[in-house]
Design a protein around this motif. Structure first.
Motif, mmCIF file in Angstrom:
data_model
loop_
_atom_site.group_PDB
_atom_site.id
_atom_site.type_symbol
_atom_site.label_atom_id
_atom_site.label_comp_id
_atom_site.label_asym_id
_atom_site.label_seq_id
_atom_site.Cartn_x
_atom_site.Cartn_y
_atom_site.Cartn_z
ATOM 1 N N LEU A 96 -1.346 -9.766 9.008
ATOM 2 C CA LEU A 96 -1.462 -9.664 7.553
ATOM 3 C C LEU A 96 -0.299 -8.868 6.969
ATOM 4 N N ALA A 97 0.071 -7.781 7.647
ATOM 5 C CA ALA A 97 1.177 -6.959 7.153
ATOM 6 C C ALA A 97 2.495 -7.728 7.186
ATOM 7 N N LYS A 98 2.755 -8.431 8.279
ATOM 8 C CA LYS A 98 3.995 -9.210 8.371
ATOM 9 C C LYS A 98 4.028 -10.315 7.328
ATOM 10 N N LEU A 99 2.902 -10.971 7.136
ATOM 11 C CA LEU A 99 2.836 -12.046 6.150
ATOM 12 C C LEU A 99 3.067 -11.519 4.738
ATOM 13 N N GLU A 100 2.472 -10.375 4.439
ATOM 14 C CA GLU A 100 2.652 -9.766 3.121
ATOM 15 C C GLU A 100 4.110 -9.398 2.888
ATOM 16 N N THR A 101 4.760 -8.890 3.899
ATOM 17 C CA THR A 101 6.169 -8.508 3.780
ATOM 18 C C THR A 101 7.071 -9.719 3.612
ATOM 19 N N ILE A 102 6.836 -10.766 4.379
ATOM 20 C CA ILE A 102 7.671 -11.964 4.290
ATOM 21 C C ILE A 102 7.506 -12.648 2.937
ATOM 22 N N ASP A 103 6.281 -12.723 2.454
ATOM 23 C CA ASP A 103 6.011 -13.461 1.218
ATOM 24 C C ASP A 103 6.340 -12.650 -0.027
ATOM 25 N N ASN A 104 6.184 -11.319 0.037
ATOM 26 C CA ASN A 104 6.374 -10.459 -1.133
ATOM 27 C C ASN A 104 7.691 -9.702 -1.109
ATOM 28 N N GLY A 105 8.193 -9.359 0.079
ATOM 29 C CA GLY A 105 9.441 -8.617 0.196
ATOM 30 C C GLY A 105 9.285 -7.126 0.352
ATOM 31 N N LYS A 106 8.060 -6.612 0.302
ATOM 32 C CA LYS A 106 7.880 -5.162 0.434
ATOM 33 C C LYS A 106 8.129 -4.721 1.869
ATOM 34 N N PRO A 107 8.599 -3.492 2.062
ATOM 35 C CA PRO A 107 8.876 -3.013 3.413
ATOM 36 C C PRO A 107 7.645 -3.084 4.313
ATOM 37 N N ILE A 108 7.866 -3.412 5.561
ATOM 38 C CA ILE A 108 6.762 -3.540 6.507
ATOM 39 C C ILE A 108 6.009 -2.221 6.655
ATOM 40 N N SER A 109 6.705 -1.097 6.494
ATOM 41 C CA SER A 109 6.016 0.198 6.581
ATOM 42 C C SER A 109 4.995 0.347 5.460
ATOM 43 N N ASP A 110 5.302 -0.176 4.279
ATOM 44 C CA ASP A 110 4.337 -0.135 3.177
ATOM 45 C C ASP A 110 3.175 -1.094 3.427
ATOM 46 N N SER A 111 3.479 -2.285 3.888
ATOM 47 C CA SER A 111 2.415 -3.256 4.162
ATOM 48 C C SER A 111 1.437 -2.719 5.196
ATOM 49 N N LYS A 112 1.992 -2.103 6.264
ATOM 50 C CA LYS A 112 1.145 -1.605 7.350
ATOM 51 C C LYS A 112 0.373 -0.356 6.975
ATOM 52 N N ASN A 113 1.012 0.537 6.217
ATOM 53 C CA ASN A 113 0.428 1.858 5.978
ATOM 54 C C ASN A 113 -0.259 2.001 4.625
ATOM 55 N N ILE A 114 -0.017 1.063 3.718
ATOM 56 C CA ILE A 114 -0.608 1.161 2.385
ATOM 57 C C ILE A 114 -1.483 -0.059 2.088
ATOM 58 N N ASP A 115 -0.852 -1.230 1.977
ATOM 59 C CA ASP A 115 -1.559 -2.402 1.461
ATOM 60 C C ASP A 115 -2.721 -2.843 2.343
ATOM 61 N N VAL A 116 -2.454 -3.069 3.616
ATOM 62 C CA VAL A 116 -3.511 -3.570 4.493
ATOM 63 C C VAL A 116 -4.639 -2.556 4.665
ATOM 64 N N PRO A 117 -4.356 -1.284 4.993
ATOM 65 C CA PRO A 117 -5.462 -0.331 5.148
ATOM 66 C C PRO A 117 -6.298 -0.154 3.874
ATOM 67 N N LEU A 118 -5.636 -0.080 2.711
ATOM 68 C CA LEU A 118 -6.396 0.111 1.471
ATOM 69 C C LEU A 118 -7.251 -1.109 1.152
ATOM 70 N N ALA A 119 -6.760 -2.300 1.473
ATOM 71 C CA ALA A 119 -7.558 -3.507 1.254
ATOM 72 C C ALA A 119 -8.798 -3.504 2.145
ATOM 73 N N ILE A 120 -8.621 -3.152 3.397
ATOM 74 C CA ILE A 120 -9.761 -3.091 4.318
ATOM 75 C C ILE A 120 -10.768 -2.047 3.862
ATOM 76 N N GLN A 121 -10.283 -0.883 3.453
ATOM 77 C CA GLN A 121 -11.179 0.174 2.976
ATOM 78 C C GLN A 121 -11.946 -0.254 1.735
ATOM 79 N N CYS A 122 -11.321 -1.062 0.884
ATOM 80 C CA CYS A 122 -12.006 -1.544 -0.310
ATOM 81 C C CYS A 122 -13.177 -2.454 0.059
#
Length: 494
Positions: A96-122
């Motif tokens: 999910l993190a790699k896909l988010e980075t490829i499709d959106n352009g955000k750094p993989i560190s943000d996808s892994k440490n911010i976007d994916v964990p916060l989505a799961i927690q939600c």
């Protein structure tokens, strides 16, 4: 012709519409390309939904709500399915993190440490909340038993933006599913792939047919959702301009409930008694997070005059540490803008800032020769009437304004059509509370910025939106309150 990267991802990731738990082509068989903004290469051809597809999805969602098991399930059962989804997302978090980075352009560190964990927690939060939906008993005069019930609103149409695709999907789906609503979700045409991947996990998690339908496509699909008479609720995150149009059109066919999370031009205020290093760090995050593509970005940075020059020196040095490059490289801290349109728009604002007399301290140019990268940019000596101080740029462009007194900065901070967020940096709690209580914004950060949690309400004043997402208020958006009054005999009541 698709390149090798596109072929790999076309075969690996879902590109069809999800309707009634089936992956189908669009009615028109038309597709659109999703582009990697770091390379400007095509990732995949995605099915493009239209009004006919919206009608099919609404029919599936309506039938699932009216006749299916979903809203008749207990909150515990719905919560269990949301827990299943969160578990599957955890299992697939790297993909999910790699896909988010490829499709959106955000750094993989943000996808892994911010976007994916916060989505799961939600999703986990609303899994628990599903079993805690309750009404109340109300004592009234006479031989009556009175109580309220909380019931799902019905079929929800949800339209999410491209800046935080996974996170915004969870903010929408989590409370709607916990409440017992069925959903038609339209991801942004620029970033459809992570939403479709989560759709695969939703089916795998065991959600009944028709409960979640996902329609990648353009604005015509979203417009068809907004006016559809069998959709009971619309939730939208995006620009204020589109939000106003949705508000005008949402009463077509029926009186839809509407929540809108829209644009911002948030003031971030640094007083002269602030911890300078802390304020610098938080101002940096508050503007440059997600390439500046954040609705609550602290894009009007007010600095008190006695520390103004020192602050400029330090914030420029901080911005110089940003690392631009391949978003899949863990060392990268700033990726590209989302697409060529946004790229050109931001460069246009930079040109306007220079033309109107702002002092360019750093950046202002394209970075590299490929991809939609823009250098971290800082303007000083910005005044309230400048375009860059009034309009939402949605890019890595920091605007620094000077102020003298607290009363002055409160007045200037509130002088905006927006009211989504704000920041205050000071060691004096009385000053912090005075400013916090005076600002007309939905969120105020004190000595921090960009802190998001699944149980804290989020939304704006004025043209920044209607209603709140997340927390208990986010769940209430998808619930109706029914009052029940039962006639009893006088002897049965105390």
């Amino acid at each position: 012709m698709l390149n090798n990267l596109a072929r790999r991802f076309s075969s690996r990731y879902q590109t069809h519409l999800l309707i009634n738990n089936q992956w189908v082509k669009s009615s028109s068989h038309s597709t659109f390309q999703t582009i990697n903004p770091a390379t400007e290469e095509v990732i995949a051809e995605v099915q493009r939904s239209n009004e006919e597809d919206v009608n099919k999805a609404v029919k599936a969602a309506r039938n699932a709500f009216d006749n299916g098991p979903w809203r008749r399930m207990s909150g515990r059962e719905r919560g269990a399915l949301l827990h299943n989804l969160a578990h599957l997302m955890t299992k697939h978090q790297d993909d999910l993190a790699k896909l988010e980075t490829i499709d959106n352009g955000k750094p993989i560190s943000d996808s892994k440490n911010i976007d994916v964990p916060l989505a799961i927690q939600c999703y986990e939060y609303y899994a628990g909340a599903a079993n805690n939906i309750r009404g109340s008993n109300i004592p009234i005069t006479g031989p009556y038993l009175c109580y309220t019930r909380k019931e799902p609103k019905g079929v929800a149409g949800q339209i999410i933006p491209w800046n935080f695709p996974l996170l915004m999907q969870s903010w929408k789906l989590g409370p709607a599913l916990a409440a017992g609503c069925t959903v038609i979700l339209k991801p942004a045409e620029l970033t459809p792939l992570s939403a479709l991947k989560v759709g695969e996990l939703i089916v795998e998690a065991g959600f009944p047919e028709g409960v979640v339908n996902i329609l990648p496509g353009y604005g015509d699909a979203g417009a068809a959702m907004v006016v559809h008479p069998d959709i009971d609720k619309i939730a939208f995150t995006g620009s204020t301009e589109v939000g106003l149009e949705i508000m005008r059109n949402a009463s077509t066919g029926n009186l839809k409930r509407v929540t809108l999370e829209l644009g911002g031009k948030s003031p971030n205020i640094v007083l002269d008694d602030a911890d300078m290093d802390c304020a610098i760090a938080q101002a940096h995050i508050g503007l440059f997070l997600n390439q500046g593509q954040c609705c609550i970005a602290g894009s009007r940075l007010f600095v008190q005059e006695s520390i103004y020059e020192k602050f400029l020196e330090k914030i420029v040095e901080s911005a110089k540490t940003r690392v631009l490059g391949d978003p899949l490289d863990p060392k990268t801290t700033q990726g590209p803008q989302i697409d060529h349109v946004q790229f050109k728009k931001i460069l246009g604002y930079i040109t306007k800032g220079k033309q109107e007399g702002a002092k360019l301290l750093l950046g202002g140019n394209r970075w590299g020769k490929k991809g939609y990268f823009i250098e971290p940019t800082i303007f000083a000596d910005v005044t309230d009437n400048m375009t860059i101080a009034r309009e939402e740029i949605f890019g890595p462009v920091m605007n620094i304004l000077k102020f003298k007194t607290i009363d002055e900065v409160i007045q200037r901070a509130n002088n905006s059509q927006y009211g989504l967020g704000a920041g205050v940096h000071t060691r004096d709690i009385e000053k912090a509370l005075k400013i916090t209580n005076s600002l007309r914004t939905g969120t105020v950060y004190v000595n921090c910025y960009d802190v998001f949690r699944e149980n804290t309400p989020f939304g704006g004043y004025k043209n920044s939106g209607v209603g709140r997402e997340l927390g208990e208020q986010g769940l209430e958006n998808y619930l109706e309150s029914k009052t029940v009054i039962v006639k009893t005999s006088n002897d049965t009541l105390p």
